[in-house]
Design a protein around this motif. Structure first.
Motif, PDB file in Angstrom:
ATOM      1  N   ASN A 640       5.314  15.305  14.478  1.00 38.61           N
ATOM      2  CA  ASN A 640       5.261  14.866  15.716  1.00 38.61           C
ATOM      3  C   ASN A 640       5.956  15.902  16.735  1.00 38.61           C
ATOM      4  O   ASN A 640       7.078  15.742  16.687  1.00 38.61           O
ATOM      5  N   ARG A 648       8.366  13.034  10.479  1.00 40.30           N
ATOM      6  CA  ARG A 648       8.920  11.732  10.533  1.00 40.30           C
ATOM      7  C   ARG A 648       7.986  10.924   9.575  1.00 40.30           C
ATOM      8  O   ARG A 648       7.334  11.300   8.797  1.00 40.30           O
ATOM      9  N   THR A 650       6.831   6.844   9.365  1.00 39.75           N
ATOM     10  CA  THR A 650       6.371   5.880  10.073  1.00 39.75           C
ATOM     11  C   THR A 650       6.031   4.893   9.424  1.00 39.75           C
ATOM     12  O   THR A 650       5.277   5.013   8.702  1.00 39.75           O
ATOM     13  N   LYS A 659       3.938  -2.079  13.759  1.00 40.72           N
ATOM     14  CA  LYS A 659       4.660  -0.786  13.512  1.00 40.72           C
ATOM     15  C   LYS A 659       6.115  -1.447  13.463  1.00 40.72           C
ATOM     16  O   LYS A 659       6.525  -1.977  14.332  1.00 40.72           O
ATOM     17  N   ASP A 662      10.019   4.114  12.792  1.00 38.58           N
ATOM     18  CA  ASP A 662       9.868   5.449  12.838  1.00 38.58           C
ATOM     19  C   ASP A 662      11.178   6.230  12.678  1.00 38.58           C
ATOM     20  O   ASP A 662      12.127   5.898  13.375  1.00 38.58           O
TER      21      ASP A 662
END
Length: 742
Positions: A640, A648, A650, A659, A662
């Motif tokens: 990202n 990252r 995630t 989600k 992260d």
């Protein structure tokens, strides 16, 4: 679990003091609350920020529905205790019931066994009998509105749907009810809803409980509604003992569905004293029980599991009178507010899937694994199991080590497999080097194929505990694990190269493609692993991409130009094919085929029979192969550029798609793996692990042995394997290494 109340939020509604948040939906919020000198309740109120036209007609309707719900009594229902239709924001308080929702239970524990489904269905049918006797319809019967307790299920939120019906229907794009569990007459209009509509929903719930999926699950809402209206229920995974009865509940004609009491009699077993919950569900009950203790009054008993001795009271004076056990608290995911659940914003349906956990690799023991492959389990999902971090599984006498590749490791091919205490790695010609996993010392070497390798594909060898199957672009060999004796070899035909290999249940599957620039064809072969004897071959009019995946009687492979093909493991005949999506590789998990590509975001869930995309989990693009395992947590390493730290990790809940967290990746990882509750990531001569709950404070980092610190920049660990808290890997500087992973 429960969530703290946000700063500045209300602390009282009516006579109730709010203690914590439970959940929220489109129209309402649910709180844990208690009246002065009273027990815990679930208090449900309309969201204060909503600009709803709560006119007199709405309040009259709300008051009437509360009165009807109060009339419902029975052992499998949750009582409505209080409410105020005249408040600025109408609210109601219901009894707390012990345990998680059926939706949460199936998501965390998998489908229920047949006897538990029968007992569940009998209890819910009795609950519907009580609801209908009070001249109330549930209207939103679904797994989230069924809570489980040791004594059986409890039905919540009955009769409230109609109270919110008029308000809900004035809001564009909303339905009263939950698509996937709604009866066909419910879709046609609320005027057609009858008691048998709740029976239809009950049938869909029992299918979900038995398989992890609803009978009309589909990634497209329009398809869900169409299938319901046509009676196109998928009951193929429902156990045969239940299939006929569930099919009756799902009949298109309401008049032909069984009555709730008759259904209860057909489902009930003779012994109903104890519900036959599996051990995993009982563990959830204990988890939810402990959450309740914090909010119970100091002179209250902590409730116990059936058969347990009463737990000692918390700070009870000796003279405290005996009290009736109070209901337990449920977690945020378990309780569903009537004011929120009955209004379903049109969106993608539930993501629960049936789960038959990946079988252990051949040779796996209770304390460790005799074979550790690069891909983890047979689904290639990166799950290595507890032996990856359990120190007792590490080879006796192991110490960190590092050594150069020499004598047979040409660097043109990479990949290793760990079989018992032997690390076997290949080169580009299929020549193998076997090392003592404890010290890095030589054990044996075996020759490969003559000629120059056509490519440097990373096709790791596989093993069955007795033999190692060594691929190269030139062919495949079967080599004895103990001494490295060649047992068979099969070269690829002239003009082709071997592009993939996988082992499953005594059979070795390979793919051979014509190099680029020639007509695009691939030959997939099945061989008896012990002898190399060919069982069948199939020619596919496309090049393959990624690895072969063999599971549940089918061999899958992604195609270079996009799409996936499925072949029968019995004879190699094509059983399904799609042209999209483009998949860099495939994995098998949770009754699904998973497709991922570095060129697009997320991981697609493909139907294993038709290969149709059912949904996509996540949105970020994978930098390396994502992983998902026993904990049902999908982790994607991604980049990202807008973040302070670009690399990252995630994480997503596989079943729901939510989600979860992260976190920065501390460098670009070269490979990911899982060991139950922990992510393991290899990078620049480092291994770092991340708890799957996203606890950043418990991330660990270890440096793997090396000899030349001046060459650290750009030197990476590749094809790592994990056993007993140690890592075994190759490096891009031309070394074999082993070091501590934890």
């Amino acid at each position: 679990m429960l969530t703290p109340l946000p700063p500045g939020s209300a602390r009282h509604i009516g006579p109730y003091r709010l203690l914590a948040g439970i959940g929220a939906g489109g129209m309402g919020e649910v709180f844990l609350a208690r009246r002065e000198q009273g027990g815990l309740v679930a208090l449900k109120a309309v969201r204060p920020e909503l600009d709803l036209d709560l006119d007199d007609a709405f309040r009259v309707r709300f008051r009437r529905e509360m009165a009807a719900a109060r009339a419902v009594t029975g052992p499998y229902t949750a009582a409505l205790l209080d409410g105020d239709a005249n408040a600025r924001l109408p609210w109601l308080a219901t009894e707390y019931v012990p345990g998680p929702s059926l939706a949460d239970t199936v998501a965390r524990c998998g489908p229920l066994p047949v006897d538990a489904v029968r007992a569940l269905g009998a209890g819910l049918a009795k609950a519907l009998t009580a609801v209908h006797a009070a001249r109330v319809l549930h209207r939103d019967l679904k797994p989230g509105n069924v809570l489980l307790t040791p004594e059986g299920p409890r039905l919540i939120d009955f009769g409230i749907a109609q109270a919110f019906e008029a308000t809900a229907l004035t809001m564009t794009g909303m339905l009263v009810g939950t698509p996937g569990f709604m009866a066909p007459e419910q879709i046609e209009g609320s005027h057609a809803v009858v008691p048998a509509s709740d029976v239809f929903s009950l049938g869909a719930i029992l299918c979900h409980a038995a398989t992890g999926r609803g009978p009309f699950d589909d990634p497209e809402l329009a398809s869900v509604i169409f299938r319901i209206s046509r009676g196109d229920a998928d009951l193929s995974r429902v156990p045969h003992e239940l299939r006929g009865l569930i099919a009756e509940c799902l009949h298109l004609d309401p008049a032909l569905r069984p009555a709730p009491m008759a259904l209860a009699e057909r489902l009930a077993d003779a012994d109903t004293a104890r519900f036959p919950w599996p051990s995993g569900v009982l563990s959830l009950f204990a988890e939810y029980r402990s959450a309740a203790a914090e909010f119970e009054p100091a002179d209250s008993y902590v409730p116990t599991m059936p058969g347990e001795p009463p737990t000692a009271p918390v700070a009870i004076a000796p003279s405290a009178p005996h009290r009736r056990r109070r209901p337990w608290i449920v977690a945020a995911g378990a309780a569903v507010a009537a004011v929120t659940a009955v209004v379903f914003v049109l969106s993608q349906g539930p993501a629960s899937r049936p789960e038959a956990r990946e079988p252990k690799p051949s040779g796996t023991t209770s304390t460790g694994a005799s074979v550790v492959a690069t891909y983890g389990n047979r689904g290639h999902t990166g799950e290595l199991g507890p032996s990856a971090v359990n120190g007792s599984a590490r080879p006796d006498g192991w110490q960190p080590w590092s050594r150069e590749k020499r004598g047979g490791a040409d660097g043109a091919g990479r990949g290793c497999v760990l079989a018992r205490s032997t690390l076997v790695c290949r080169d580009g010609q299929g020549a193998t080097t076997a090392l003592d996993a404890r010290t890095g010392g030589d054990r044996w070497k075996a020759p490969g194929f003559p000629g120059k390798p056509k490519s440097t594909r990373r096709i790791p060898p596989e093993a069955d505990g007795e033999r190692v199957y060594v691929p190269s672009s030139l062919g495949v060999l079967g080599v004895g694990l103990e001494r490295g004796d060649e047992q068979w070899r099969r070269a690829v035909p002239r003009g082709k190269e071997l592009t993939s290999l996988t082992y499953a249940e005594g059979v070795l599957y390979t793919a051979e493609s014509i190099p680029r620039g020639a007509p695009s064809t691939t030959t997939v072969r099945a061989r008896r692993a012990t002898t190399g004897e060919q069982l069948w071959e199939t020619t596919v009019d496309a090049r393959t991409a990624g690895t072969l995946l063999a599971r549940d009687g089918t061999v899958y492979t992604a195609l270079d130009g996009g799409g996936v093909i499925a072949l029968s493991t019995t004879n190699g005949h094509e059983t399904a094919r799609v042209d999209r999506p483009r998949c860099g590789d495939l994995m098998g998990h949770d009754g699904s085929v998973l497709c991922w590509s570095a060129g697009r975001g997320g991981v697609s869930d493909l139907d294993p029979k038709t290969l149709a995309v059912r949904r996509t989990v996540g949105a970020v693009k994978p930098d390396v192969a994502p992983v998902v395992g026993d904990a049902d947590v999908l982790v994607i390493a991604n980049s990202n550029p807008r973040a302070d730290i670009a690399q990252r990790f995630t994480a997503y809940a596989w079943r729901s798609g939510e989600k979860l967290w992260d976190l920065p990746a501390r460098g670009a990882p070269t490979a990911l793996a899982l060991s139950r509750d922990r992510l393991l990531a290899a990078g620049t001569y480092e291994i770092y692990t991340v708890p799957l709950n996203g606890d950043a404070e418990n991330i660990t980092q270890r440096t793997v042995p090396l000899t030349d610190t001046t060459r650290l920049d750009g030197v990476e660990l590749i094809t790592p394997l994990y056993l007993g808290g140690a890592v075994f890997a190759e490096s891009t500087e031309g070394r074999f290494v082993s070091g501590r992973a934890l």
